[in-house]
Design a protein around this motif. Structure first.
Motif, mmCIF file in Angstrom:
data_model
loop_
_atom_site.group_PDB
_atom_site.id
_atom_site.type_symbol
_atom_site.label_atom_id
_atom_site.label_comp_id
_atom_site.label_asym_id
_atom_site.label_seq_id
_atom_site.Cartn_x
_atom_site.Cartn_y
_atom_site.Cartn_z
ATOM 1 N N GLY A 1 0.686 -1.242 -5.540
ATOM 2 C CA GLY A 1 -0.335 -1.308 -4.390
ATOM 3 C C GLY A 1 -1.048 -0.262 -4.040
ATOM 4 O O GLY A 1 -0.208 0.688 -3.768
ATOM 5 N N PRO A 2 -2.128 -0.367 -3.605
ATOM 6 C CA PRO A 2 -3.049 -1.522 -3.492
ATOM 7 C C PRO A 2 -3.831 -1.807 -4.738
ATOM 8 O O PRO A 2 -4.785 -2.776 -4.605
ATOM 9 C CB PRO A 2 -4.016 -1.369 -2.409
ATOM 10 N N ALA A 3 -3.581 -1.326 -5.744
ATOM 11 C CA ALA A 3 -4.501 -1.372 -6.747
ATOM 12 C C ALA A 3 -3.770 -2.195 -8.105
ATOM 13 O O ALA A 3 -4.277 -3.085 -8.636
ATOM 14 C CB ALA A 3 -4.947 0.005 -7.355
ATOM 15 N N ASN A 4 -2.501 -1.680 -8.264
ATOM 16 C CA ASN A 4 -1.711 -2.165 -9.530
ATOM 17 C C ASN A 4 -0.548 -2.916 -9.269
ATOM 18 O O ASN A 4 0.428 -2.599 -10.105
ATOM 19 C CB ASN A 4 -1.791 -1.095 -10.510
ATOM 20 N N GLY A 5 -0.317 -3.447 -8.116
ATOM 21 C CA GLY A 5 1.116 -3.991 -7.720
ATOM 22 C C GLY A 5 1.280 -5.495 -8.724
ATOM 23 O O GLY A 5 0.389 -5.726 -9.563
ATOM 24 N N ASP B 1 8.587 -7.952 10.252
ATOM 25 C CA ASP B 1 8.059 -7.642 11.281
ATOM 26 C C ASP B 1 7.108 -6.643 11.252
ATOM 27 O O ASP B 1 7.256 -5.532 10.910
ATOM 28 C CB ASP B 1 9.302 -7.270 12.476
ATOM 29 N N GLY B 2 5.821 -6.884 11.460
ATOM 30 C CA GLY B 2 4.506 -6.021 11.111
ATOM 31 C C GLY B 2 4.782 -4.730 11.869
ATOM 32 O O GLY B 2 4.388 -3.691 11.427
ATOM 33 N N VAL B 3 5.006 -4.780 13.276
ATOM 34 C CA VAL B 3 5.144 -3.530 14.028
ATOM 35 C C VAL B 3 6.125 -2.856 13.596
ATOM 36 O O VAL B 3 6.032 -1.529 13.623
ATOM 37 C CB VAL B 3 5.355 -4.108 15.482
ATOM 38 N N ARG B 4 7.237 -3.198 13.088
ATOM 39 C CA ARG B 4 8.299 -2.370 12.716
ATOM 40 C C ARG B 4 8.192 -1.733 11.235
ATOM 41 O O ARG B 4 8.528 -0.435 11.057
ATOM 42 C CB ARG B 4 9.762 -3.172 12.811
ATOM 43 N N ALA B 5 7.435 -2.184 10.544
ATOM 44 C CA ALA B 5 7.325 -1.964 8.817
ATOM 45 C C ALA B 5 5.928 -1.342 8.666
ATOM 46 O O ALA B 5 6.049 -0.654 7.795
ATOM 47 C CB ALA B 5 7.655 -3.456 8.315
ATOM 48 N N HIS C 1 0.961 -1.302 -0.052
ATOM 49 C CA HIS C 1 -0.019 0.007 -0.025
ATOM 50 C C HIS C 1 0.847 1.128 0.052
ATOM 51 O O HIS C 1 1.744 1.530 0.897
ATOM 52 C CB HIS C 1 -0.829 -0.055 1.140
ATOM 53 N N ILE C 2 0.801 1.961 -1.071
ATOM 54 C CA ILE C 2 1.340 3.228 -1.196
ATOM 55 C C ILE C 2 1.508 4.268 0.019
ATOM 56 O O ILE C 2 2.580 4.657 0.588
ATOM 57 C CB ILE C 2 0.964 4.121 -2.542
ATOM 58 N N GLU C 3 0.493 3.992 0.839
ATOM 59 C CA GLU C 3 0.310 5.145 1.980
ATOM 60 C C GLU C 3 0.580 4.354 3.427
ATOM 61 O O GLU C 3 1.025 5.063 4.015
ATOM 62 C CB GLU C 3 -0.905 5.928 1.778
ATOM 63 N N ALA C 4 0.001 3.043 3.431
ATOM 64 C CA ALA C 4 -0.001 2.808 4.853
ATOM 65 C C ALA C 4 1.115 1.335 4.692
ATOM 66 O O ALA C 4 1.120 0.765 5.688
ATOM 67 C CB ALA C 4 -1.319 1.832 5.022
ATOM 68 N N ALA C 5 1.946 1.469 3.743
ATOM 69 C CA ALA C 5 2.754 -0.006 3.614
ATOM 70 C C ALA C 5 2.262 -1.133 3.301
ATOM 71 O O ALA C 5 2.736 -1.785 2.280
ATOM 72 C CB ALA C 5 3.675 0.204 4.798
ATOM 73 N N TYR C 6 1.249 -1.619 3.974
ATOM 74 C CA TYR C 6 0.712 -2.933 3.806
ATOM 75 C C TYR C 6 -0.964 -2.661 4.072
ATOM 76 O O TYR C 6 -1.423 -1.901 4.911
ATOM 77 C CB TYR C 6 1.245 -3.840 4.923
ATOM 78 N N THR C 7 -1.593 -3.477 3.456
ATOM 79 C CA THR C 7 -3.204 -3.588 3.643
ATOM 80 C C THR C 7 -3.615 -5.030 3.697
ATOM 81 O O THR C 7 -3.240 -5.811 3.016
ATOM 82 C CB THR C 7 -3.978 -2.484 2.664
ATOM 83 N N GLY C 8 -4.220 -5.154 4.870
ATOM 84 C CA GLY C 8 -4.759 -6.578 4.902
ATOM 85 C C GLY C 8 -6.139 -6.429 5.938
ATOM 86 O O GLY C 8 -6.864 -5.965 5.411
ATOM 87 N N ALA C 9 -5.967 -7.334 7.209
ATOM 88 C CA ALA C 9 -7.075 -7.341 7.805
ATOM 89 C C ALA C 9 -7.659 -6.039 8.683
ATOM 90 O O ALA C 9 -9.010 -5.620 8.418
ATOM 91 C CB ALA C 9 -7.069 -8.304 8.705
ATOM 92 N N VAL C 10 -6.689 -5.469 9.360
ATOM 93 C CA VAL C 10 -6.920 -4.254 9.902
ATOM 94 C C VAL C 10 -7.270 -2.861 8.995
ATOM 95 O O VAL C 10 -8.561 -2.334 9.276
ATOM 96 C CB VAL C 10 -5.675 -3.706 10.937
#
Ligand code: SF4
Ligand code: SF4
Length: 396
Positions: free
Chosen positions: A217-221, A249-253, A150-159
């Motif tokens: 990401g999250p649209a065209n990765g 490590d999710g908390v660090r990244a 995710h360009i802004e949040a780094a990663y998108t998943g459940a939260v």
């Protein structure tokens, strides 16, 4: 240390054997005993735009629905993509999810017509905002997420998937609270905190057959095969496990997982997560997952989003057909932000400074007297709208 939650990891081939993998993952966490027959079960897919890889896939919703249907027949599905051109029903059609709703007898839940005001004095940024009515009314939310950069949040998943519980255009306004990745992480945590306060039953089923990587990401990765299904009850825990599978490590990244750790939201300590099914070591990726770094690109993206795109693109209601208005006040009653001035026997007047561009008024007008127009250049002269409490005379 005592486990606080459980995450199941199950292998699946890309598209074959999905039903069996979903059933195994959900059975491993005991979901069959968790859902009551009279619960209202709401599927919350991730609908972004009419691009298959950008959304929860239709066959994944179908597989989860086929597991839950024998336990409960009261199934609904909805989301709020919160963008300007394609709203949820349109995105569903674009990715073939409408056919699944029909085949699996899942009712469409409208997220984009207003919401319920929630207040959270503990929030860092979003102390007042709206949550879509179907979410507030459901007994059990089934979060159908997929892992993406995710360009802004780094990663998108459940939260981050719960960002879609904010109705329509209000999401764009909420975005404005996060001026940098760390702030946006707390904005997402504010939303998660408000959702948790609703006290719903929660199930997370993550479609990790593929992982979206890279700055698109999250649209065209880029889609990287992973071949897994994850299931659990705690969104943060499922994200932490998915990222650990990707050697991260999710908390660090990931800023919003760091914010969750800081604020004690969800389970972000790997020692507190019981793994069922396959171990993380067995399925760990050989090469680190390529989620986006929240540095220059995201700062630039955020700046452009705040200063240009939102102001220029946001759509606002206009009373285009004044002669057809029957002065019923429906638009006044539905407006979540007191942006409409209306008195009996009068046509409505719109206060642009307060409008959050949810377009609920346009949708509810029985006369189709209202239209949505892009703010265009005049949008640059409007302040960002603040959230205001409901008008005392509003009846809905
Ligand atoms: S809902 Fe439509 S018809 Fe009713 S007052 Fe508003 S603009 Fe007029
Ligand atoms: S006036 Fe603006 S905030 Fe109010 S309902 Fe219409 S679009 Fe939403």
């Amino acid at each position: 240390m005592e486990y606080k939650t459980t995450v199941a990891i199950v292998r699946t081939a890309d598209y074959e054997g999905l039903d069996a993998a979903v059933a195994e993952a959900l059975s491993l966490i005991g979901a069959d005993r968790y859902i009551a027959p009279d619960d209202t079960v709401l599927f919350k897919p991730n609908l972004l735009m009419r691009i298959r890889n950008a959304c929860t896939e239709a066959d994944f919703l179908a597989a989860v629905a086929r597991f839950i249907r024998p336990l409960n027949a009261n199934l609904k599905a909805g989301d709020s993509p919160g963008q300007f051109r394609h709203r949820a029903a349109s995105v569903m059609r674009g990715v073939g999810m409408d056919a699944v709703l029909e085949a699996e007898k899942i009712a469409y839940a409208e997220f984009e017509s207003g919401g319920v005001l929630v207040e959270n004095p503990k929030a860092r940024h979003m102390k007042r905002f709206h949550i879509a009515k179907p979410v507030v009314e459901a007994d059990c939310i089934v979060n159908l997420c997929r892992p993406k950069s995710h360009i802004e949040a780094a990663y998108t998943g459940a939260v981050k998937n719960y960002w879609g519980i904010i109705p329509g255009g209000e999401k764009a306004r909420c975005h404005l609270h996060g001026r940098n990745p760390a702030e946006f992480g707390h904005v997402l945590a504010d939303n998660y905190e408000a959702f948790l306060a609703q006290g719903k039953k929660r199930i997370v089923v993550m479609d990790a057959r593929k992982l979206m990587e890279g700055p698109g990401g999250p649209a065209n990765g880029f889609m990287r095969p992973v071949g897994l299904v994850l299931a659990g009850y705690d969104e943060a825990a499922v994200d932490m496990v998915m990222l650990a599978i990707g050697r991260i490590d999710g908390v660090r990244a990931v800023p919003h997982l760091a914010a969750c750790r800081e604020r004690g939201l969800g389970v972000t300590d790997m020692d507190e997560i019981e793994i069922k099914g396959l171990s993380i070591e067995t399925v760990q990726l050989k090469r680190k997952a390529g989620i986006t770094s929240t540095t220059t690109a995201s700062l630039l993206n955020n700046f452009i989003a705040r200063t240009v795109i939102y102001k220029y693109m946001r759509r606002m209601p206009v009373l285009k057909k004044k002669e057809t208005c029957v002065m019923c006040g429906d638009c006044f009653n539905i407006c979540p932000n007191r942006a409409i001035v209306w008195e009996k026997q009068q046509t409505p007047v719109f206060e642009k400074e307060k409008c959050v561009s949810c377009l609920c008024c346009v949708e509810c007008c029985p006369q189709q007297a209202l239209e949505a127009s892009p703010a265009g250049l005049s949008g640059f002269f409007l302040k960002y709208p603040e959230i205001t409490p409901p008008h005392p005379e509003q009846t809905t």
